[in-house]
Write a protein that holds these residues in place. Structure first.
Motif: not given
Ligand SMILES: Nc1ncnc2c1ncn2[C@@H]1O[C@H](COP(=O)(O)OP(=O)(O)O)[C@@H](O)[C@H]1O
Ligand SMILES: [Mg+2]
Length: 296
Positions: A205-206, A253, A261, A288
């Protein structure tokens, strides 16, 4: 900084000022300030201020000695036991929620569909109920992540391939798997799947959120073992982490629209059940790196 200044500065909108206040209270604070400092810790979102507050709480607690009305500070509960109690609490609360609320929500779905008729799939009611449904699926997963592990022998390389094929099929060309194939180990494949699949989904997704055409090796998955643990890492060339990585693990989150989240909270609960840890850190060249390790 005076005592009163520090206490009022704990509520400052500036993280820098809150950090200063938190540290000052380590020196000028009193045992009676502990409730206010704990409250500040609960609402704090910036990790270095959280550390400063935690440190100050420790110092003030040592100053005052254990208080009879705060047994959790006085009794030395080992972290494994604390984690086990937490896991049991998660299992109990999530089980209760599912049992008490899931069925009325299901009934609401059925009757709303009947009452709204042809417009059902375009209705706001449907959209909102879908959101609730998604959260319930996540709560169920969280409950399963807290359940006792059921170890068996399996091939991690095959499990990873299967996760990619079923959960992120379109991203397959941009994902590389570097670890040994096969990689047979003994563990609970259900829990390991929860840990790894959430990391892989977030990575994919990132990458797609970064807007760059996904290249080969946009996501690199690696795995292996040491003398004491197994590990899996997921490196992505995505948009990178926004905000403190630690808060990404909190339940609910999310920085994505229409996401519950729960992913990393589930991953952390599952890895706690396996006895291990997960981390999310910025990668060296942007993107990341998500790392999970658990006890052999
Ligand atoms: N690989 C990653 N790169 C950048 N940010 C990430 C990555 N993984 C997780 N995050 C951040 O952590 C948040 C929480 O992740 P998660 O718990 O899986 O929830 P969700 O995916 O539903 O948003 C994400 O919304 C995102 O901001
Ligand atoms: Mg996620």
């Amino acid at each position: 900084m005076s005592h009163d200044e520090a206490i009022s500065q704990l509520a400052s909108p500036s993280a820098h000022a809150r950090g200063q206040a938190a540290r000052a209270l380590g020196d000028v604070g009193l045992g009676g300030d502990l409730p206010a400092i704990r409250k500040a810790l609960l609402r704090e979102t910036v990790s270095y201020v959280q550390y400063a507050l935690q440190d100050t709480i420790k110092r003030l607690t040592n100053k005052t000695g254990p208080r009879p009305d705060e047994p959790e500070e006085g009794i030395n509960v080992p972290p494994e036991v604390r984690q086990q109690i937490y896991g049991q609490a998660v299992e109990w609360v999530t089980g209760f929620l599912l049992h008490e609320i899931a069925s009325p929500v299901g009934l609401a779905m059925v009757s709303a569909k009947r009452e709204i008729g042809a417009e059902w799939e375009n209705s706001r009611t449907w959209r909102h109920l879908e959101t609730i449904h998604r959260v319930f699926d996540a709560i169920e997963m969280l409950k399963n992540a807290a359940g006792a592990p059921r170890p068996q022998e399996f091939d991690l390389a095959t499990l990873l391939q299967e996760i990619i094929e079923t959960e992120v099929p379109d991203a397959q060309p941009s994902i590389s798997r570097l670890g040994a194939k096969p990689f047979v180990l003994k563990g609970d494949p259900g829990l390991i799947r929860m840990v790894v699949s959430n990391g892989i989904r977030n990575a994919v997704e990132s990458v797609s959120a970064s807007g760059v055409e996904p290249a080969e090796h946009a996501v690199v998955i690696n795995w292996g073992k040491t003398d004491i643990d197994y590990w899996v890492s997921v490196l992505d060339r995505g948009a990178g982490i926004t905000g403190p990585a630690e808060s990404a693990f909190e339940i609910g989150s999310s920085t994505k629209r229409n996401h519950s989240g729960f992913g990393l909270a589930i991953a952390r609960q599952a890895i706690d059940t396996l006895t291990g840890e997960v981390t999310l850190e910025p990668a060296r060249n942007g993107g990341a790196v998500y790392t999970a390790r658990w006890k052999r």
